[in-house]
Design a protein around this motif. Structure first.
Motif, PDB file in Angstrom:
ATOM      1  N   ASP A   1      32.441 -25.425 -33.493  1.00 46.77           N
ATOM      2  CA  ASP A   1      31.748 -26.284 -32.533  1.00 46.77           C
ATOM      3  C   ASP A   1      32.747 -26.746 -31.487  1.00 46.77           C
TER       4      ASP A   1
ATOM      5  N   LEU B   1      25.589 -31.687 -20.438  1.00 50.69           N
ATOM      6  CA  LEU B   1      25.232 -32.135 -21.784  1.00 50.69           C
ATOM      7  C   LEU B   1      24.656 -33.543 -21.794  1.00 50.69           C
TER       8      LEU B   1
ATOM      9  N   TYR C   1      23.426 -27.789 -25.365  1.00 47.42           N
ATOM     10  CA  TYR C   1      24.493 -27.581 -26.352  1.00 47.42           C
ATOM     11  C   TYR C   1      24.184 -26.350 -27.223  1.00 47.42           C
TER      12      TYR C   1
END
Lengths: 369, 71
Positions: free
Chosen positions: A227, A204, A211
């Motif tokens: 999330d 990331l 993502y």
């Protein structure tokens, strides 16, 4: 794309050749002890070299010689097609009499048939190329030369090959070791996925667009996922937290508290995103169906096969009927070994005649080479 | 999550192993919603397809009206 892997005198692999040219995905099946996971160990030796371990004693031990036969060198050969060029790396390791530690007997890297460097025991010859003039030098014969030769540029074949090898993903995950905590980041996951947190952070931080891909995959398998966060918990430490939402109710869960199967979904999401972000990658996943509900196995395997269809390559092993049924006879390899004293044999399933249903034949133990 | 029983989904019941392998190629298409399709183990002949359809799947298709079966 891995084209060919040749291994000789390493554990149960004698004169063993696996040709997966033109196969974006392939399956290895066979009874316990037939040598499926040993292929991963052999690949791991090459991966470790590219990740910087070059002391031969840290790569293979005397016990790795087939049936203790240390008078014959252990040989690894790998052929890979990268950017339309065929890379071939050869490494042979021997244990002369009265030596305690193995040493390099032969080492060579060729690109499209042209040698980049070659080596006989301690003597290394760097051949003439765009980057180099011919040079000869000595390297301690207990050290593999590949990690110590200086790369000249981003386009140096040495760098291209080493990067591909180092990024190779070899997985036999142990979810209980996947805690979601990280100290630093990496693009080099470990076999047991115990540094999953670091890999996740590394992916990331270098490829933030990953993502979206990870979330997209996870939403398919866990529709209530909202999330996930990678929160700082110390100066250099982070911890993964997953948030779920349904009917406006929220729940935050530490990654460590997820079930083993759910951790595997995250692992799959990161494998797919990694292949898209810094691939094409080669992935060897030993029994990816472990820890999964039977209704998930087929979808899981199909996702992996689908994602590696156009980019990269994946090789999996399995004993699971659902996983096995997701491959065809043209990309399923059968491994077999008559006894612990005999070497592993390998054949493509399409070259064998199987009576009736494949899974039934496997249950009956009828598939032998 | 496996297929959502309350959304349109299709079960594929291959007659034999050759049909299973054809379906495997089809479900790799990236445009396909892989969560709306589930390939079942091969039945082992057309008679067994009919048998399984009658005994196992017909009643579940009445129960889940978004379910379709392709044999």
């Amino acid at each position: 794309m891995l084209q060919r892997l040749y291994i000789h005198n390493f554990r149960c692999l004698e004169n063993f050749e696996l040709t997966i040219k033109g196969m974006p995905s392939a399956l290895l099946i066979g009874k316990n002890g037939s040598g499926k996971s040993t292929i991963a160990y052999a690949l791991e030796v090459l991966q470790k070299i590219s990740r910087g371990t070059n002391r031969v004693g840290d790569l293979v031990k005397q016990k790795d010689f087939t049936r203790g036969r240390s008078d014959v060198p252990i040989r690894f050969e790998i052929e890979v097609l990268l950017q339309d060029k065929l890379y071939k790396y050869i490494l042979a390791l021997e244990l002369p009499e009265k030596f305690k530690e193995l040493r390099v007997f032969e080492e060579q890297l060729l690109v499209s048939g042209e040698p980049i460097y070659s080596r006989k025991e301690a003597q290394v010859t760097l051949h003439t190329s765009l980057q180099n003039r011919e040079a000869q030098f000595l390297v301690d014969w207990h050290l593999v030369a590949l990690p110590v030769i200086q790369e000249q540029s981003e386009t140096d074949p040495l760098r291209i090959f080493k990067t591909w090898l180092a990024h190779m993903i070899i997985l036999a995950p142990i979810p209980s070791l996947m805690t979601g905590e990280s100290n630093g980041d990496t693009l080099e996951p470990k076999r047991d996925a115990s540094n999953f947190g670091e890999w996740f952070s590394g992916l990331l931080s270098r490829y933030p667009a990953a993502y979206t891909q990870i979330v997209q995959y996870l939403l398919k398998v866990m529709p209530d996922i909202k999330d996930f966060l990678n929160e700082l918990i110390g100066k250099d430490s982070k911890n993964m937290i997953v948030r779920f939402q349904e009917n406006k109710a929220n729940l935050s869960v530490d990654f460590e508290a997820l079930s083993d199967g759910e951790k595997c979904f995250f692992l799959c999401a990161v494998v797919l995103a990694a292949n898209e972000s810094y691939g094409p990658l080669f992935c060897f996943w030993d029994e990816p169906d472990n820890y999964l509900a039977i209704s998930e196995v087929g979808h899981f395997i199909t996702s992996l096969r689908g994602s590696f269809r156009n980019v990269g390559q994946i090789l999996v092993t399995s004993h699971n009927p659902e996983a096995i049924r997701k491959f065809s006879n043209e990309n399923t390899f059968v491994l077999d070994r008559k006894s612990h004293l005999e070497p592993t044999l390998v054949r493509l399933l399409s070259d064998l005649s199987v009576q009736g249903d494949l899974v039934d034949a496997l249950i009956r133990g009828d598939i032998e080479l | 999550m496996s297929v959502n029983h309350y959304q349109p989904h299709i079960f594929v019941l291959p007659e034999d192993d050759a049909n299973r392998q054809i379906v495997n190629g089809f479900i790799l298409d990236l445009n396909l919603n892989s969560r709306a399709i589930q390939v079942l183990p091969p039945a082992g002949g057309w008679t067994k397809v009919v048998e399984k359809f009658t005994n196992d799947y017909a009643s579940t298709m009445r129960q889940y009206r978004h379910r379709r079966l392709f044999c």
